[in-house]
Scaffold this motif. Sequence first.
Motif, PDB file in Angstrom:
ATOM      1  N   LEU A 297     -62.129  45.658 -41.936  1.00 32.81           N
ATOM      2  CA  LEU A 297     -63.344  45.693 -42.745  1.00 32.81           C
ATOM      3  C   LEU A 297     -64.524  45.182 -41.915  1.00 32.81           C
ATOM      4  N   PRO A 298     -65.735  45.683 -42.173  1.00 29.14           N
ATOM      5  CA  PRO A 298     -66.906  45.296 -41.370  1.00 29.14           C
ATOM      6  C   PRO A 298     -67.118  43.788 -41.225  1.00 29.14           C
ATOM      7  N   ASP A 299     -66.921  43.025 -42.300  1.00 24.99           N
ATOM      8  CA  ASP A 299     -67.117  41.566 -42.215  1.00 24.99           C
ATOM      9  C   ASP A 299     -66.160  40.926 -41.214  1.00 24.99           C
ATOM     10  N   GLN A 300     -64.918  41.419 -41.174  1.00 21.73           N
ATOM     11  CA  GLN A 300     -63.945  40.889 -40.216  1.00 21.73           C
ATOM     12  C   GLN A 300     -64.316  41.292 -38.796  1.00 21.73           C
ATOM     13  N   VAL A 301     -64.816  42.510 -38.611  1.00 24.99           N
ATOM     14  CA  VAL A 301     -65.249  42.963 -37.279  1.00 24.99           C
ATOM     15  C   VAL A 301     -66.399  42.083 -36.788  1.00 24.99           C
ATOM     16  N   VAL A 302     -67.347  41.794 -37.671  1.00 25.66           N
ATOM     17  CA  VAL A 302     -68.467  40.912 -37.318  1.00 25.66           C
ATOM     18  C   VAL A 302     -67.942  39.528 -36.933  1.00 25.66           C
ATOM     19  N   SER A 303     -67.017  38.996 -37.712  1.00 29.13           N
ATOM     20  CA  SER A 303     -66.432  37.681 -37.400  1.00 29.13           C
ATOM     21  C   SER A 303     -65.745  37.694 -36.041  1.00 29.13           C
ATOM     22  N   ASP A 304     -65.016  38.764 -35.744  1.00 35.26           N
ATOM     23  CA  ASP A 304     -64.324  38.872 -34.457  1.00 35.26           C
ATOM     24  C   ASP A 304     -65.317  38.964 -33.296  1.00 35.26           C
ATOM     25  N   ILE A 305     -66.411  39.688 -33.497  1.00 36.36           N
ATOM     26  CA  ILE A 305     -67.447  39.774 -32.454  1.00 36.36           C
ATOM     27  C   ILE A 305     -68.067  38.399 -32.235  1.00 36.36           C
ATOM     28  N   GLU A 306     -68.406  37.724 -33.312  1.00 33.53           N
ATOM     29  CA  GLU A 306     -69.008  36.397 -33.183  1.00 33.53           C
ATOM     30  C   GLU A 306     -68.058  35.418 -32.494  1.00 33.53           C
ATOM     31  N   ALA A 307     -66.769  35.509 -32.789  1.00 31.48           N
ATOM     32  CA  ALA A 307     -65.781  34.641 -32.133  1.00 31.48           C
ATOM     33  C   ALA A 307     -65.712  34.954 -30.646  1.00 31.48           C
ATOM     34  N   ALA A 308     -65.730  36.227 -30.287  1.00 35.00           N
ATOM     35  CA  ALA A 308     -65.702  36.612 -28.872  1.00 35.00           C
ATOM     36  C   ALA A 308     -66.947  36.128 -28.133  1.00 35.00           C
ATOM     37  N   LEU A 309     -68.102  36.240 -28.789  1.00 34.51           N
ATOM     38  CA  LEU A 309     -69.354  35.773 -28.180  1.00 34.51           C
ATOM     39  C   LEU A 309     -69.337  34.262 -27.997  1.00 34.51           C
ATOM     40  N   GLN A 310     -68.830  33.551 -29.004  1.00 33.46           N
ATOM     41  CA  GLN A 310     -68.745  32.091 -28.945  1.00 33.46           C
ATOM     42  C   GLN A 310     -67.811  31.653 -27.819  1.00 33.46           C
ATOM     43  N   LEU A 311     -66.685  32.315 -27.711  1.00 33.41           N
ATOM     44  CA  LEU A 311     -65.707  32.004 -26.661  1.00 33.41           C
ATOM     45  C   LEU A 311     -66.312  32.259 -25.279  1.00 33.41           C
ATOM     46  N   ALA A 312     -67.044  33.333 -25.140  1.00 32.54           N
ATOM     47  CA  ALA A 312     -67.674  33.676 -23.855  1.00 32.54           C
ATOM     48  C   ALA A 312     -68.731  32.627 -23.477  1.00 32.54           C
ATOM     49  N   ARG A 313     -69.475  32.155 -24.463  1.00 32.33           N
ATOM     50  CA  ARG A 313     -70.504  31.130 -24.208  1.00 32.33           C
ATOM     51  C   ARG A 313     -69.873  29.822 -23.759  1.00 32.33           C
ATOM     52  N   ALA A 314     -68.717  29.511 -24.332  1.00 31.59           N
ATOM     53  CA  ALA A 314     -68.031  28.252 -24.047  1.00 31.59           C
ATOM     54  C   ALA A 314     -67.385  28.228 -22.667  1.00 31.59           C
ATOM     55  N   SER A 315     -67.096  29.412 -22.129  1.00 33.51           N
ATOM     56  CA  SER A 315     -66.383  29.436 -20.834  1.00 33.51           C
ATOM     57  C   SER A 315     -67.310  29.610 -19.656  1.00 33.51           C
TER      58      SER A 315
END
Length: 174
Positions: free
Chosen positions: A156-174
């Motif tokens: 569902l779109p909301d889950q896709v958005v959450s997954d994108i935000e998690a990937a972006l957050q992880l990338a920022r942290a590393s």
Amino acid sequence: MTLPIFLVGARGCGKTTVGRALALAQGCQFIDTDFWLQETAQQTIADIVAHDGWEAFRARETDALKAVTAPARVIATGGGIILSEYNRHFMREKGIVVYLCAPVAVLADRLEAFPEEGQRPTLTGKPISEEVSEVLALRDALYREAAHHVVNAAQLPDQVVSDIEAALQLARAS
């Protein structure tokens, strides 16, 4: 300054739907290159292709990509934008590229459920599921080459958005 986020993927993967929701969640502006191109040209993509051919359309698509790229934007791209090596490199260098990846069956079901007459001419002239399968087989490697992140777009779109935000957050942290 926030880098633009480019959403790439096949027709039906949810670039526009997810893009709008992601832009809202990120407090960014949303731009769809296909819609921008049609507004600017005052023609549908089908009309541009019919009158000028695919090569001319692809050149206009590259111009649209360059014109809309700016900080703090979520940019939904046309499914074939990655066919140009220039476009793949441009997006990787100027922003963050997210490939919305979904199985052929999901893409075909979405396209059959929500046909967009005149939005995009057929690429092969074949039934939707065959066309999606053939086109994805040719483009999947290019989407992956362009992408910084690959996200499951069958959700569902909301889950896709959450997954994108998690990937972006992880990338920022590393």
